[in-house]
Design a protein around this motif. Structure first.
Motif, mmCIF file in Angstrom:
data_model
loop_
_atom_site.group_PDB
_atom_site.id
_atom_site.type_symbol
_atom_site.label_atom_id
_atom_site.label_comp_id
_atom_site.label_asym_id
_atom_site.label_seq_id
_atom_site.Cartn_x
_atom_site.Cartn_y
_atom_site.Cartn_z
ATOM 1 N N ALA A 17 0.822 -1.204 0.000
ATOM 2 C CA ALA A 17 0.000 0.000 0.000
ATOM 3 C C ALA A 17 0.860 1.260 0.000
ATOM 4 O O ALA A 17 0.540 2.244 -0.667
ATOM 5 N N ILE A 18 1.966 1.240 0.754
ATOM 6 C CA ILE A 18 2.855 2.402 0.783
ATOM 7 C C ILE A 18 3.492 2.630 -0.585
ATOM 8 O O ILE A 18 3.600 3.764 -1.065
ATOM 9 N N LEU A 19 3.879 1.557 -1.251
ATOM 10 C CA LEU A 19 4.446 1.688 -2.587
ATOM 11 C C LEU A 19 3.420 2.273 -3.558
ATOM 12 O O LEU A 19 3.757 3.065 -4.446
ATOM 13 N N MET A 20 2.143 1.885 -3.392
ATOM 14 C CA MET A 20 1.097 2.426 -4.250
ATOM 15 C C MET A 20 0.908 3.927 -4.030
ATOM 16 O O MET A 20 0.425 4.637 -4.907
ATOM 17 N N SER A 21 1.279 4.406 -2.858
ATOM 18 C CA SER A 21 1.151 5.832 -2.566
ATOM 19 C C SER A 21 2.103 6.681 -3.414
ATOM 20 O O SER A 21 1.952 7.906 -3.477
ATOM 21 N N LEU A 22 3.071 6.039 -4.037
ATOM 22 C CA LEU A 22 4.038 6.759 -4.867
ATOM 23 C C LEU A 22 3.522 7.018 -6.276
ATOM 24 O O LEU A 22 4.220 7.631 -7.090
ATOM 25 N N GLU A 23 2.294 6.563 -6.588
ATOM 26 C CA GLU A 23 1.758 6.677 -7.937
ATOM 27 C C GLU A 23 1.786 8.107 -8.493
ATOM 28 O O GLU A 23 2.130 8.299 -9.663
ATOM 29 N N PRO A 24 1.423 9.138 -7.715
ATOM 30 C CA PRO A 24 1.487 10.491 -8.296
ATOM 31 C C PRO A 24 2.882 10.872 -8.784
ATOM 32 O O PRO A 24 3.014 11.544 -9.810
ATOM 33 N N ALA A 25 3.907 10.459 -8.054
ATOM 34 C CA ALA A 25 5.277 10.775 -8.484
ATOM 35 C C ALA A 25 5.622 10.043 -9.774
ATOM 36 O O ALA A 25 6.246 10.608 -10.681
ATOM 37 N N VAL A 26 5.213 8.773 -9.869
ATOM 38 C CA VAL A 26 5.464 8.011 -11.092
ATOM 39 C C VAL A 26 4.707 8.636 -12.259
ATOM 40 O O VAL A 26 5.220 8.744 -13.376
ATOM 41 N N ALA A 27 3.467 9.060 -12.005
ATOM 42 C CA ALA A 27 2.666 9.688 -13.049
ATOM 43 C C ALA A 27 3.316 10.983 -13.538
ATOM 44 O O ALA A 27 3.353 11.260 -14.740
ATOM 45 N N ALA A 28 3.827 11.778 -12.606
ATOM 46 C CA ALA A 28 4.492 13.025 -12.989
ATOM 47 C C ALA A 28 5.722 12.747 -13.840
ATOM 48 O O ALA A 28 5.995 13.456 -14.816
ATOM 49 N N THR A 29 6.461 11.684 -13.487
ATOM 50 C CA THR A 29 7.643 11.312 -14.272
ATOM 51 C C THR A 29 7.258 10.870 -15.671
ATOM 52 O O THR A 29 7.886 11.263 -16.669
ATOM 53 N N ALA A 30 6.214 10.043 -15.772
ATOM 54 C CA ALA A 30 5.750 9.593 -17.084
ATOM 55 C C ALA A 30 5.259 10.765 -17.919
ATOM 56 O O ALA A 30 5.522 10.844 -19.127
ATOM 57 N N GLY A 31 4.547 11.688 -17.281
ATOM 58 C CA GLY A 31 4.077 12.860 -18.003
ATOM 59 C C GLY A 31 5.214 13.712 -18.530
ATOM 60 O O GLY A 31 5.145 14.254 -19.634
ATOM 61 N N PHE A 32 6.289 13.798 -17.748
ATOM 62 C CA PHE A 32 7.445 14.590 -18.182
ATOM 63 C C PHE A 32 8.201 13.911 -19.325
ATOM 64 O O PHE A 32 8.555 14.554 -20.316
ATOM 65 N N LEU A 33 8.438 12.607 -19.197
ATOM 66 C CA LEU A 33 9.249 11.896 -20.182
ATOM 67 C C LEU A 33 8.523 11.685 -21.511
ATOM 68 O O LEU A 33 9.132 11.799 -22.579
ATOM 69 N N ILE A 34 7.225 11.383 -21.459
ATOM 70 C CA ILE A 34 6.495 11.056 -22.686
ATOM 71 C C ILE A 34 5.734 12.258 -23.236
ATOM 72 O O ILE A 34 5.713 12.488 -24.445
ATOM 73 N N LEU A 35 5.109 13.015 -22.345
ATOM 74 C CA LEU A 35 4.245 14.106 -22.788
ATOM 75 C C LEU A 35 4.886 15.482 -22.625
ATOM 76 O O LEU A 35 4.273 16.487 -22.977
ATOM 77 N N HIS A 36 6.119 15.507 -22.056
ATOM 78 C CA HIS A 36 6.845 16.765 -21.843
ATOM 79 C C HIS A 36 6.034 17.729 -20.975
ATOM 80 O O HIS A 36 6.010 18.941 -21.220
ATOM 81 N N GLN A 37 5.363 17.177 -19.954
ATOM 82 C CA GLN A 37 4.572 17.974 -19.024
ATOM 83 C C GLN A 37 5.413 18.261 -17.783
ATOM 84 O O GLN A 37 5.474 17.467 -16.856
ATOM 85 N N ALA A 38 6.083 19.404 -17.774
ATOM 86 C CA ALA A 38 6.936 19.764 -16.647
ATOM 87 C C ALA A 38 6.088 20.285 -15.495
ATOM 88 O O ALA A 38 5.036 20.892 -15.693
#
Length: 323
Positions: free
Chosen positions: A269-290
Protein backbone atom coordinates in the motif's frame (compact mmCIF):
# COMPACT_ATOMS: atom_id res chain seq x y z
CA UNK A 1 -1.19 -14.27 -16.93
CA UNK A 2 -2.89 -15.42 -13.71
CA UNK A 3 -5.59 -12.75 -13.32
CA UNK A 4 -8.12 -15.35 -12.24
CA UNK A 5 -6.37 -15.40 -8.87
CA UNK A 6 -7.18 -11.72 -8.41
CA UNK A 7 -10.20 -11.98 -6.16
CA UNK A 8 -8.34 -14.06 -3.60
CA UNK A 9 -7.05 -10.73 -2.27
CA UNK A 10 -10.23 -8.67 -2.55
CA UNK A 11 -11.36 -9.13 1.06
CA UNK A 12 -8.37 -7.30 2.52
CA UNK A 13 -8.75 -4.04 4.50
CA UNK A 14 -8.93 -0.85 2.46
CA UNK A 15 -5.62 0.25 0.99
CA UNK A 16 -4.58 2.49 -1.88
CA UNK A 17 -4.22 0.48 -5.11
CA UNK A 18 -2.82 1.40 -8.53
CA UNK A 19 -4.18 4.55 -10.06
CA UNK A 20 -7.25 4.26 -12.30
CA UNK A 21 -6.80 0.55 -12.60
CA UNK A 22 -8.79 -2.33 -11.12
CA UNK A 23 -5.85 -3.57 -9.11
CA UNK A 24 -5.63 -6.36 -6.54
CA UNK A 25 -5.88 -5.39 -2.89
CA UNK A 26 -2.98 -6.54 -0.78
CA UNK A 27 -3.08 -10.08 0.57
CA UNK A 28 -4.42 -9.96 4.13
CA UNK A 29 -2.39 -12.97 5.16
CA UNK A 30 0.92 -11.43 4.16
CA UNK A 31 1.20 -9.29 7.28
CA UNK A 32 0.61 -12.27 9.55
CA UNK A 33 3.79 -13.89 8.38
CA UNK A 34 7.30 -12.85 9.23
CA UNK A 35 8.57 -9.92 7.19
CA UNK A 36 10.84 -11.02 4.36
CA UNK A 37 14.52 -10.32 4.55
CA UNK A 38 15.89 -7.31 2.75
CA UNK A 39 17.39 -9.47 0.03
CA UNK A 40 14.18 -11.43 -0.42
CA UNK A 41 11.99 -8.32 -0.55
CA UNK A 42 13.85 -6.66 -3.42
CA UNK A 43 12.14 -8.91 -5.96
CA UNK A 44 8.50 -8.21 -5.06
CA UNK A 45 9.19 -4.51 -4.44
CA UNK A 46 10.65 -4.32 -7.91
CA UNK A 47 7.56 -6.03 -9.33
CA UNK A 48 5.23 -3.53 -7.63
CA UNK A 49 7.26 -0.58 -8.85
CA UNK A 50 7.33 -2.03 -12.36
CA UNK A 51 3.56 -2.43 -12.23
CA UNK A 52 3.13 1.20 -11.13
CA UNK A 53 5.43 2.40 -13.89
CA UNK A 54 3.46 0.34 -16.42
CA UNK A 55 0.16 1.88 -15.27
CA UNK A 56 1.34 5.46 -15.53
CA UNK A 57 3.17 5.05 -18.82
CA UNK A 58 0.03 3.37 -20.12
CA UNK A 59 -1.85 6.50 -19.08
CA UNK A 60 0.69 8.66 -20.88
CA UNK A 61 0.28 6.53 -24.02
CA UNK A 62 -3.48 6.97 -23.71
CA UNK A 63 -3.03 10.75 -23.85
CA UNK A 64 -1.15 10.43 -27.15
CA UNK A 65 -4.01 8.28 -28.50
CA UNK A 66 -6.72 10.81 -27.61
CA UNK A 67 -6.24 12.96 -30.74
CA UNK A 68 -7.19 9.88 -32.78
CA UNK A 69 -10.36 8.78 -31.00
CA UNK A 70 -10.92 11.13 -28.08
CA UNK A 71 -10.98 10.34 -24.37
CA UNK A 72 -14.18 8.29 -24.58
CA UNK A 73 -12.81 6.28 -27.48
CA UNK A 74 -9.63 5.44 -25.57
CA UNK A 75 -11.62 4.25 -22.55
CA UNK A 76 -13.85 2.14 -24.80
CA UNK A 77 -10.88 0.40 -26.39
CA UNK A 78 -9.20 -0.19 -23.04
CA UNK A 79 -12.32 -1.66 -21.43
CA UNK A 80 -13.16 -3.83 -24.44
CA UNK A 81 -9.69 -5.33 -24.66
CA UNK A 82 -9.54 -5.92 -20.89
CA UNK A 83 -13.00 -7.53 -20.94
CA UNK A 84 -12.02 -9.90 -23.76
CA UNK A 85 -8.79 -10.89 -22.00
CA UNK A 86 -10.57 -11.57 -18.71
CA UNK A 87 -13.37 -13.55 -20.38
CA UNK A 88 -10.92 -15.73 -22.28
CA UNK A 89 -8.76 -16.45 -19.25
CA UNK A 90 -11.35 -16.67 -16.46
CA UNK A 91 -14.35 -18.08 -18.36
CA UNK A 92 -16.81 -16.99 -15.66
CA UNK A 93 -19.94 -19.01 -15.08
CA UNK A 94 -23.28 -17.26 -15.68
CA UNK A 95 -25.27 -19.73 -13.61
CA UNK A 96 -25.83 -20.12 -9.91
CA UNK A 97 -25.83 -16.43 -9.00
CA UNK A 98 -28.56 -14.62 -7.08
CA UNK A 99 -30.22 -11.32 -7.99
CA UNK A 100 -28.11 -9.62 -5.30
CA UNK A 101 -24.95 -11.07 -6.89
CA UNK A 102 -25.87 -9.65 -10.28
CA UNK A 103 -26.85 -6.30 -8.77
CA UNK A 104 -23.46 -6.08 -7.09
CA UNK A 105 -21.51 -6.92 -10.22
CA UNK A 106 -23.55 -4.49 -12.34
CA UNK A 107 -22.93 -1.61 -9.90
CA UNK A 108 -19.25 -2.63 -9.80
CA UNK A 109 -19.07 -2.49 -13.59
CA UNK A 110 -20.83 0.88 -13.80
CA UNK A 111 -18.47 2.24 -11.14
CA UNK A 112 -15.49 0.96 -13.10
CA UNK A 113 -16.76 2.59 -16.29
CA UNK A 114 -17.36 5.90 -14.50
CA UNK A 115 -13.94 5.80 -12.82
CA UNK A 116 -12.09 5.29 -16.08
CA UNK A 117 -14.25 7.70 -18.06
CA UNK A 118 -13.87 10.54 -15.59
CA UNK A 119 -10.13 10.00 -15.23
CA UNK A 120 -9.47 10.01 -18.97
CA UNK A 121 -11.61 13.12 -19.36
CA UNK A 122 -9.34 14.77 -16.78
CA UNK A 123 -6.25 13.65 -18.69
CA UNK A 124 -7.61 15.42 -21.77
CA UNK A 125 -7.57 18.70 -19.81
CA UNK A 126 -4.84 18.65 -17.13
CA UNK A 127 -1.37 17.07 -16.89
CA UNK A 128 -0.99 13.43 -15.82
CA UNK A 129 0.80 14.12 -12.50
CA UNK A 130 -1.78 16.55 -11.08
CA UNK A 131 -4.63 14.35 -12.37
CA UNK A 132 -3.36 11.30 -10.51
CA UNK A 133 -2.65 13.39 -7.41
CA UNK A 134 -6.24 14.66 -7.31
CA UNK A 135 -7.65 11.22 -8.06
CA UNK A 136 -5.73 9.54 -5.23
CA UNK A 137 -7.59 11.78 -2.78
CA UNK A 138 -10.59 9.45 -3.16
CA UNK A 139 -9.01 6.31 -1.71
CA UNK A 140 -7.03 8.47 0.72
CA UNK A 141 -10.28 9.92 2.11
CA UNK A 142 -11.74 6.40 2.33
CA UNK A 143 -8.69 5.19 4.24
CA UNK A 144 -8.87 8.13 6.67
CA UNK A 145 -12.61 7.72 7.28
CA UNK A 146 -12.46 3.97 7.85
CA UNK A 147 -9.52 4.24 10.27
CA UNK A 148 -11.19 6.85 12.56
CA UNK A 149 -8.01 7.82 14.41
CA UNK A 150 -7.22 11.35 15.50
CA UNK A 151 -3.84 11.17 13.77
CA UNK A 152 -5.66 10.97 10.46
CA UNK A 153 -6.55 14.66 10.85
CA UNK A 154 -2.84 15.33 10.26
CA UNK A 155 -2.82 13.29 7.05
CA UNK A 156 -6.02 14.94 5.88
CA UNK A 157 -4.47 18.34 6.56
CA UNK A 158 -1.37 17.44 4.54
CA UNK A 159 -3.53 16.27 1.65
CA UNK A 160 -5.59 19.49 1.72
CA UNK A 161 -2.39 21.55 1.78
CA UNK A 162 -1.21 19.61 -1.27
CA UNK A 163 -4.49 20.27 -3.07
CA UNK A 164 -4.21 23.99 -2.22
CA UNK A 165 -0.69 24.15 -3.66
CA UNK A 166 -1.70 22.12 -6.70
CA UNK A 167 -4.44 24.59 -7.51
CA UNK A 168 -2.29 27.64 -6.89
CA UNK A 169 -4.69 28.73 -4.18
CA UNK A 170 -7.72 28.47 -6.46
CA UNK A 171 -6.89 26.10 -9.33
CA UNK A 172 -6.18 29.08 -11.56
CA UNK A 173 -3.31 27.17 -13.18
CA UNK A 174 -5.41 24.07 -13.95
CA UNK A 175 -8.52 23.62 -16.04
CA UNK A 176 -11.34 23.59 -13.44
CA UNK A 177 -13.34 21.10 -15.52
CA UNK A 178 -10.33 18.77 -15.60
CA UNK A 179 -9.95 19.16 -11.83
CA UNK A 180 -13.63 18.29 -11.34
CA UNK A 181 -13.25 15.19 -13.52
CA UNK A 182 -10.18 14.06 -11.56
CA UNK A 183 -11.95 14.52 -8.22
CA UNK A 184 -14.97 12.65 -9.58
CA UNK A 185 -12.67 9.82 -10.66
CA UNK A 186 -11.27 9.74 -7.14
CA UNK A 187 -14.77 9.38 -5.69
CA UNK A 188 -15.46 6.51 -8.10
CA UNK A 189 -12.12 4.95 -7.15
CA UNK A 190 -13.16 4.88 -3.51
CA UNK A 191 -16.51 3.34 -4.54
CA UNK A 192 -14.62 0.84 -6.68
CA UNK A 193 -12.62 -0.32 -3.66
CA UNK A 194 -15.83 -0.96 -1.70
CA UNK A 195 -17.57 -2.88 -4.48
CA UNK A 196 -14.47 -4.85 -5.42
CA UNK A 197 -14.54 -6.36 -1.93
CA UNK A 198 -18.26 -7.08 -2.14
CA UNK A 199 -17.86 -8.67 -5.56
CA UNK A 200 -14.94 -10.75 -4.33
CA UNK A 201 -17.11 -12.19 -1.56
CA UNK A 202 -19.91 -13.14 -3.95
CA UNK A 203 -17.99 -14.55 -6.93
CA UNK A 204 -15.18 -17.14 -7.04
CA UNK A 205 -11.69 -16.23 -8.23
CA UNK A 206 -11.87 -13.28 -10.66
CA UNK A 207 -15.24 -14.19 -12.17
CA UNK A 208 -16.91 -11.11 -10.72
CA UNK A 209 -14.18 -8.83 -12.04
CA UNK A 210 -14.47 -10.35 -15.53
CA UNK A 211 -18.25 -9.90 -15.56
CA UNK A 212 -17.99 -6.36 -14.20
CA UNK A 213 -15.46 -5.51 -16.89
CA UNK A 214 -17.95 -6.69 -19.52
CA UNK A 215 -20.62 -4.47 -17.95
CA UNK A 216 -18.21 -1.53 -18.01
CA UNK A 217 -17.34 -2.15 -21.66
CA UNK A 218 -21.01 -2.45 -22.68
CA UNK A 219 -21.91 0.72 -20.77
CA UNK A 220 -19.10 2.68 -22.40
CA UNK A 221 -19.41 1.32 -25.94
CA UNK A 222 -22.22 3.70 -27.03
CA UNK A 223 -20.23 6.68 -25.73
CA UNK A 224 -17.13 5.60 -27.61
CA UNK A 225 -19.09 5.04 -30.81
CA UNK A 226 -20.82 8.41 -30.47
CA UNK A 227 -17.51 10.23 -30.10
CA UNK A 228 -15.27 8.24 -32.45
CA UNK A 229 -17.49 6.16 -34.76
CA UNK A 230 -15.55 4.15 -37.32
CA UNK A 231 -12.25 5.56 -36.05
CA UNK A 232 -12.36 2.81 -33.42
CA UNK A 233 -11.94 0.25 -36.23
CA UNK A 234 -8.66 1.68 -37.50
CA UNK A 235 -5.98 -1.07 -37.13
CA UNK A 236 -3.38 1.35 -35.74
CA UNK A 237 -5.88 2.72 -33.25
CA UNK A 238 -6.86 -0.78 -32.14
CA UNK A 239 -3.19 -1.69 -31.68
CA UNK A 240 -2.48 1.42 -29.62
CA UNK A 241 -5.65 0.89 -27.57
CA UNK A 242 -4.63 -2.69 -26.90
CA UNK A 243 -1.22 -1.46 -25.78
CA UNK A 244 -2.92 0.92 -23.34
CA UNK A 245 -5.02 -1.96 -21.97
CA UNK A 246 -1.96 -4.18 -21.56
CA UNK A 247 0.16 -1.47 -19.91
CA UNK A 248 -2.63 -0.15 -17.69
CA UNK A 249 -4.41 -3.41 -16.79
CA UNK A 250 -2.98 -6.74 -17.88
CA UNK A 251 0.70 -6.26 -17.04
CA UNK A 252 0.16 -4.47 -13.68
CA UNK A 253 -2.30 -7.17 -12.56
CA UNK A 254 0.24 -9.87 -13.22
CA UNK A 255 3.20 -8.11 -11.61
CA UNK A 256 1.23 -7.11 -8.51
CA UNK A 257 -0.24 -10.58 -8.05
CA UNK A 258 3.25 -12.08 -8.16
CA UNK A 259 4.52 -9.49 -5.69
CA UNK A 260 1.66 -9.92 -3.22
CA UNK A 261 2.60 -13.56 -2.68
CA UNK A 262 5.79 -12.44 -0.90
CA UNK A 263 5.18 -8.81 0.09
CA UNK A 264 3.38 -7.54 3.24
CA UNK A 265 0.20 -5.64 2.41
CA UNK A 266 1.42 -2.58 4.33
CA UNK A 267 4.52 -2.33 2.14
CA UNK A 268 2.38 -2.81 -0.96
CA UNK A 269 0.00 0.00 0.00
CA UNK A 270 2.86 2.40 0.78
CA UNK A 271 4.45 1.69 -2.59
CA UNK A 272 1.10 2.43 -4.25
CA UNK A 273 1.15 5.83 -2.57
CA UNK A 274 4.04 6.76 -4.87
CA UNK A 275 1.76 6.68 -7.94
CA UNK A 276 1.49 10.49 -8.30
CA UNK A 277 5.28 10.77 -8.48
CA UNK A 278 5.46 8.01 -11.09
CA UNK A 279 2.67 9.69 -13.05
CA UNK A 280 4.49 13.02 -12.99
CA UNK A 281 7.64 11.31 -14.27
CA UNK A 282 5.75 9.59 -17.08
CA UNK A 283 4.08 12.86 -18.00
CA UNK A 284 7.44 14.59 -18.18
CA UNK A 285 9.25 11.90 -20.18
CA UNK A 286 6.50 11.06 -22.69
CA UNK A 287 4.25 14.11 -22.79
CA UNK A 288 6.84 16.77 -21.84
CA UNK A 289 4.57 17.97 -19.02
CA UNK A 290 6.94 19.76 -16.65
CA UNK A 291 5.87 20.48 -13.07
CA UNK A 292 6.24 23.81 -11.34
CA UNK A 293 7.81 23.95 -7.88
CA UNK A 294 4.42 24.35 -6.13
CA UNK A 295 3.00 21.40 -8.10
CA UNK A 296 5.98 19.23 -7.14
CA UNK A 297 5.55 20.21 -3.49
CA UNK A 298 1.82 19.45 -3.73
CA UNK A 299 2.45 15.96 -5.05
CA UNK A 300 5.00 15.37 -2.28
CA UNK A 301 2.47 16.40 0.38
CA UNK A 302 -0.23 14.10 -1.01
CA UNK A 303 2.24 11.20 -1.17
CA UNK A 304 3.25 11.84 2.45
CA UNK A 305 -0.41 11.96 3.49
CA UNK A 306 -1.12 8.68 1.71
CA UNK A 307 1.85 6.93 3.30
CA UNK A 308 0.94 8.28 6.73
CA UNK A 309 -2.67 7.13 6.42
CA UNK A 310 -1.56 3.65 5.38
CA UNK A 311 0.91 3.36 8.25
CA UNK A 312 -1.71 4.57 10.73
CA UNK A 313 -4.18 2.00 9.49
CA UNK A 314 -1.58 -0.78 9.65
CA UNK A 315 -0.65 0.27 13.20
CA UNK A 316 -4.30 0.15 14.23
CA UNK A 317 -4.63 -3.34 12.78
CA UNK A 318 -1.57 -4.56 14.68
CA UNK A 319 -2.88 -3.07 17.92
CA UNK A 320 -6.16 -4.98 17.49
CA UNK A 321 -4.26 -8.22 16.90
CA UNK A 322 -2.10 -7.71 20.01
CA UNK A 323 -5.17 -6.89 22.10
Amino acid sequence: MDECALNRALEAPVSIPSTSTPAPVANPTADSTAAPSRRGSLGPVGLVLAGGISVQFGGALAVTLMPRVGALGVVTLRLLVAAVVLLVICRPSLRGHSRADWSTVVVFGITMAAMNGLFYQSLARIPLGPAVTLEVLGPLALSVLTSRRALNAVWAGLALAGVFLLGGGGFSSLDPVGVAFALGAGAMWATYIIFSARTGRRFPQADGLALAMVVAAVVFLPLGIAESGTKLLNPTTIALGSAVAILSSVLPYTLELLALRRLPSSTFAILMSLEPAVAATAGFLILHQALSVPEAMAITLVIAASMGAVRTQVGRGKAKVEA
